[in-house]
Structures are given as structure tokens and as C-alpha cells.
Scaffold this motif. Structure first.
Motif, PDB file in Angstrom:
ATOM      1  N   PRO A 122       9.759   3.190   6.717  1.00  0.00           N
ATOM      2  CA  PRO A 122      10.176   3.792   7.726  1.00  0.00           C
ATOM      3  C   PRO A 122       9.273   3.687   9.171  1.00  0.00           C
ATOM      4  N   SER A 123       9.849   4.087  10.092  1.00  0.00           N
ATOM      5  CA  SER A 123       9.130   3.716  11.367  1.00  0.00           C
ATOM      6  C   SER A 123       8.036   4.633  11.625  1.00  0.00           C
ATOM      7  N   SER A 124       8.214   5.739  11.121  1.00  0.00           N
ATOM      8  CA  SER A 124       7.048   6.905  11.266  1.00  0.00           C
ATOM      9  C   SER A 124       6.770   7.366   9.866  1.00  0.00           C
ATOM     10  N   PRO A 125       5.982   6.570   9.117  1.00  0.00           N
ATOM     11  CA  PRO A 125       5.492   7.056   7.692  1.00  0.00           C
ATOM     12  C   PRO A 125       4.725   8.236   7.701  1.00  0.00           C
ATOM     13  N   ARG A 126       5.074   9.188   6.639  1.00  0.00           N
ATOM     14  CA  ARG A 126       4.276  10.396   6.561  1.00  0.00           C
ATOM     15  C   ARG A 126       3.434  10.230   5.412  1.00  0.00           C
ATOM     16  N   ARG A 127       3.857   9.549   4.435  1.00  0.00           N
ATOM     17  CA  ARG A 127       3.016   9.424   2.970  1.00  0.00           C
ATOM     18  C   ARG A 127       3.195   8.226   2.370  1.00  0.00           C
ATOM     19  N   ARG A 128       2.024   7.655   2.044  1.00  0.00           N
ATOM     20  CA  ARG A 128       2.182   6.152   1.240  1.00  0.00           C
ATOM     21  C   ARG A 128       1.582   6.377   0.093  1.00  0.00           C
ATOM     22  N   ARG A 129       2.125   6.074  -1.101  1.00  0.00           N
ATOM     23  CA  ARG A 129       1.602   6.082  -2.326  1.00  0.00           C
ATOM     24  C   ARG A 129       1.845   4.503  -3.049  1.00  0.00           C
ATOM     25  N   LEU A 130       0.830   4.078  -3.598  1.00  0.00           N
ATOM     26  CA  LEU A 130       0.884   2.840  -4.059  1.00  0.00           C
ATOM     27  C   LEU A 130       0.686   2.900  -5.890  1.00  0.00           C
ATOM     28  N   LEU A 131       1.473   2.451  -6.601  1.00  0.00           N
ATOM     29  CA  LEU A 131       1.288   2.814  -7.931  1.00  0.00           C
ATOM     30  C   LEU A 131       1.143   1.470  -8.716  1.00  0.00           C
ATOM     31  N   ARG A 132       0.482   1.292  -9.601  1.00  0.00           N
ATOM     32  CA  ARG A 132       0.229   0.045 -10.670  1.00  0.00           C
ATOM     33  C   ARG A 132       1.346   0.227 -11.839  1.00  0.00           C
ATOM     34  N   THR A 133       2.429  -0.589 -11.825  1.00  0.00           N
ATOM     35  CA  THR A 133       3.277  -0.706 -12.914  1.00  0.00           C
ATOM     36  C   THR A 133       2.801  -1.770 -14.012  1.00  0.00           C
ATOM     37  N   GLY A 134       3.425  -2.009 -15.047  1.00  0.00           N
ATOM     38  CA  GLY A 134       3.505  -3.029 -16.140  1.00  0.00           C
ATOM     39  C   GLY A 134       3.278  -4.382 -15.433  1.00  0.00           C
ATOM     40  N   ASP A 135       3.976  -4.733 -14.495  1.00  0.00           N
ATOM     41  CA  ASP A 135       4.121  -6.135 -14.033  1.00  0.00           C
ATOM     42  C   ASP A 135       3.708  -6.311 -12.707  1.00  0.00           C
ATOM     43  N   GLY A 136       3.229  -4.992 -12.035  1.00  0.00           N
ATOM     44  CA  GLY A 136       3.037  -5.117 -10.470  1.00  0.00           C
ATOM     45  C   GLY A 136       2.529  -3.957 -10.202  1.00  0.00           C
ATOM     46  N   PHE A 137       3.123  -3.869  -8.875  1.00  0.00           N
ATOM     47  CA  PHE A 137       3.151  -2.582  -8.143  1.00  0.00           C
ATOM     48  C   PHE A 137       4.309  -1.772  -7.513  1.00  0.00           C
ATOM     49  N   LEU A 138       4.322  -0.518  -7.360  1.00  0.00           N
ATOM     50  CA  LEU A 138       5.335   0.044  -6.538  1.00  0.00           C
ATOM     51  C   LEU A 138       4.884   0.780  -5.104  1.00  0.00           C
ATOM     52  N   LEU A 139       5.264   0.357  -4.033  1.00  0.00           N
ATOM     53  CA  LEU A 139       4.784   1.211  -3.062  1.00  0.00           C
ATOM     54  C   LEU A 139       6.002   2.258  -2.574  1.00  0.00           C
ATOM     55  N   VAL A 140       5.776   3.293  -2.524  1.00  0.00           N
ATOM     56  CA  VAL A 140       6.620   4.258  -2.042  1.00  0.00           C
ATOM     57  C   VAL A 140       6.204   4.981  -0.749  1.00  0.00           C
ATOM     58  N   VAL A 141       7.180   4.722   0.356  1.00  0.00           N
ATOM     59  CA  VAL A 141       6.688   5.415   1.636  1.00  0.00           C
ATOM     60  C   VAL A 141       7.666   6.374   2.160  1.00  0.00           C
ATOM     61  N   GLU A 142       6.966   7.563   2.345  1.00  0.00           N
ATOM     62  CA  GLU A 142       8.079   8.696   2.842  1.00  0.00           C
ATOM     63  C   GLU A 142       8.014   8.709   4.150  1.00  0.00           C
ATOM     64  N   GLY A 143       9.209   8.871   5.007  1.00  0.00           N
ATOM     65  CA  GLY A 143       9.481   8.867   6.314  1.00  0.00           C
ATOM     66  C   GLY A 143       9.828  10.391   6.491  1.00  0.00           C
ATOM     67  N   ALA A 144      10.175  10.844   7.918  1.00  0.00           N
ATOM     68  CA  ALA A 144      10.549  12.015   8.215  1.00  0.00           C
ATOM     69  C   ALA A 144      11.780  12.143   7.608  1.00  0.00           C
ATOM     70  N   TRP A 145      12.677  11.189   7.399  1.00  0.00           N
ATOM     71  CA  TRP A 145      14.302  11.697   6.610  1.00  0.00           C
ATOM     72  C   TRP A 145      14.434  10.960   5.438  1.00  0.00           C
TER      73      TRP A 145
END
Length: 146
Positions: free
Chosen positions: A54-77
């Protein structure tokens, strides 16, 4: 002597918004070495990655997975995800040519590929029309083409 494996770092990310949201995969880098070295570089890339949405991120979470990483970015909507994976490169149709052996290293003998001869030499266009364009394409009848 076995060569070091090449690892490919890939990001799969969400692009577009609303009903036009879709996933796109992109190669970030190649790493020659161990899987652990590739994962360390992948983590560095994931930590610094700034997705388009999102253009205006509110929360950013980086998770380690079995084969890499998952980045979850929450925006306003909406929430957007980027998946970072590492995989061993097994084949590449557009790979650069193999490096030449250094002095002192034994060269590996590979039999040269012998293409079939074309049905007609390319230098002789054969019959041409009034504009000078060959009537029969040069590739027609060649056995060395797929």
C-alpha cells in the motif's frame, strides 16, 4: 570437482488494487554458494524491500517461513503480501555461457554439436519476386530448426 550450486532469490508480490489485484513473480538475484548464504541474502533483500502497495503502510510484518520469508504490509484499506523464496537453479534457457577454464584447470571435453546442414545455402536466395524478396523462405526445409 563439483561446482557450487546457484540459488535464485524470488519475490512474489501483490500488484494492483481492488478487483485488479494479482500476483507477480520477479527474480531478485542469483547467489552461488550454500543455501544458508542464499537465505541470508534473501533476508537482507526482504528486510529492505519496499512494495508498491500500500502507498500508506500502517503495519509491516516480516515472517520467516520454511523456504524464505513472508512480508505482510497492512494499509489503510487493504493488506498486501510479498513472498520471498530461495530455490536452486536447475535449468535456465537464457543462461550466460559457461566460464572458460582458468590456466592450470583441465578443460572438460564436450563433443561439439553438429547441426544438420540447411536444405539450401543461406547465401543463395533462389527465386525472388519483383521486389527482390525470396519466394521460398530460407528457413523452409531446414532440419536444424525446431
Amino acid at each position: 570437482m563439483s561446482s557450487r550450486p546457484t540459488w535464485v532469490l524470488v519475490v512474489e508480490t501483490t500488484q494492483g488494487i481492488g478487483q485488479r489485484k494479482h500476483g507477480v513473480a520477479r527474480v531478485l538475484a542469483h547467489v552461488a554458494g550454500s543455501r544458508e548464504e542464499a537465505l541470508a541474502e534473501l533476508e537482507r533483500q526482504a528486510r529492505g524491500y519496499v512494495p508498491e502497495h500500500p502507498s500508506s503502510p500502517r503495519r509491516r510484518r516480516l515472517l520467516r517461513t520454511g523456504d524464505g520469508f513472508l512480508l505482510v504490509v497492512e494499509g489503510a484499506w487493504q493488506t498486501f503480501a510479498s513472498r520471498f523464496t530461495v530455490g536452486e537453479l536447475l535449468a535456465d534457457s537464457d543462461a550466460p555461457p559457461a566460464p572458460r577454464p582458468q590456466d592450470g584447470e583441465p578443460a572438460q571435453a564436450e563433443p561439439p554439436a553438429e547441426p544438420d546442414e540447411p536444405a539450401e545455402p543461406a547465401s543463395d536466395p533462389g527465386e525472388v519476386d519483383e521486389d527482390g524478396v525470396p519466394v521460398r523462405p530460407a528457413w523452409l526445409g531446414r532440419r536444424d530448426l525446431p
